[in-house]
Write an enzyme that holds these catalytic residues in place. Sequence first.
Site, PDB file in Angstrom:
ATOM      1  N   HIS A 137      18.719   5.804  -2.871  1.00 48.04           N
ATOM      2  CA  HIS A 137      19.902   6.014  -3.693  1.00 48.04           C
ATOM      3  C   HIS A 137      20.462   7.401  -3.372  1.00 48.04           C
ATOM      4  CE1 HIS A 137      20.383   2.487  -6.153  1.00 48.04           C
ATOM      5  NE2 HIS A 137      19.083   2.484  -6.476  1.00 48.04           N
ATOM      6  N   ASP A 166      27.038   9.250  -2.916  1.00 45.75           N
ATOM      7  CA  ASP A 166      27.779   7.997  -3.043  1.00 45.75           C
ATOM      8  C   ASP A 166      29.278   8.168  -2.797  1.00 45.75           C
ATOM      9  OD1 ASP A 166      25.629   6.384  -3.553  1.00 45.75           O
ATOM     10  OD2 ASP A 166      25.934   6.260  -5.701  1.00 45.75           O
TER      11      ASP A 166
END
Length: 368
Positions: A137, A166
């Site tokens: 992540h 992200d």
Amino acid sequence: MLDKPAPQSAVRASGPLAGIRIVEFAGIGPGPFACMMLADMGAEVITLDRVGAGKNLKSVATRGRKVVELDLKDKAAIAQVLDLLANADALIEGFRPGVMERLGLGPDVVLARNPKLVYGRMTGWGQEGPLANAAGHDINYISITGALAAIGTKEKPVPPLNLVGDFGGGALYLVVGVLAALLEASKSGKGQVVDTAMCDGAASLMSMFYDLAASGRWVEGRDQNFLDGGAHFYGVYECACGHFVSIGSIEPQFYALLRKHAGLTDAEFDAQMDRKAWPALKEKLTEIFKSKTREEWCKIMEGTDICFAPILTMAEAPKHPHMAARKVFVERHGVTQPAPAPRFSRTPSAIREPVKAELGDVLSAWKR
């Protein structure tokens, strides 16, 4: 007052990407955010999602799409997808390396059908490398770039939400890469693969800091440098009310204004760039800012060249006079959300409502 765009799915695309056709393979995080930006800018984005996914069409990240549900394990569906891609300008997918190839939708197959297609790939670790097939992540991807180690308190790193990996190092680099490849394809007539990895993008965002370190202006560790909270003139301070403000008085003229408006007459504050003096000066400034409320400091400093701003929550931000005047936030389906950015003078972006669609209908429209 928040601007309230009409929730009409038939609104004609007006942005600079109007006429550009993009096929998105549904995912999470950076891929949908990138496609939201492209849709806001006028691109026609067809999102292919699994059967029964039931995508929330009121979601911020879903705006502007035509959502098609289908079974990618069905060979007939794959044939239709290839027909769709034959008429697309770009493809965006965020699966692990090898998944698209196993589906029969890898770059070699797709580019053979449509040589001008831009094939955008979004992953955390990239298409190659020792970690390419490992799960991860945002927090993991930025951990190996030097970014996470540099952000936080002296005691430990602090995750900067998932903005750096992200969205900053992922989605924005994907958008830039796809648009650059589309521009090149318009000249060469040839598409290409855009391998966007969050670890690559996050490392790229750290460019200035690697430069500062090489020149001896940045040291390892947190809370020790002029941009990481180490300096008294660039940081966050709590006020008497429990709220916080930020100052960034780096330049001498801005620092002079800070001293004037905060009453920093002590000669110790002359040593602005003396690292050894920073801890003591931070302690003094901490006490000074605690002497007034955030509202009181805003009346004294906001709008000056001190480089000052109140630190607002997501609930407070839309109500700030500057943000309200620029209509930075809009309300859609009762949800306050950021308006499209950036702003274009002649071909403005706009929020269009997503709709469910049938693959056959989209195919027919794209073949016209």
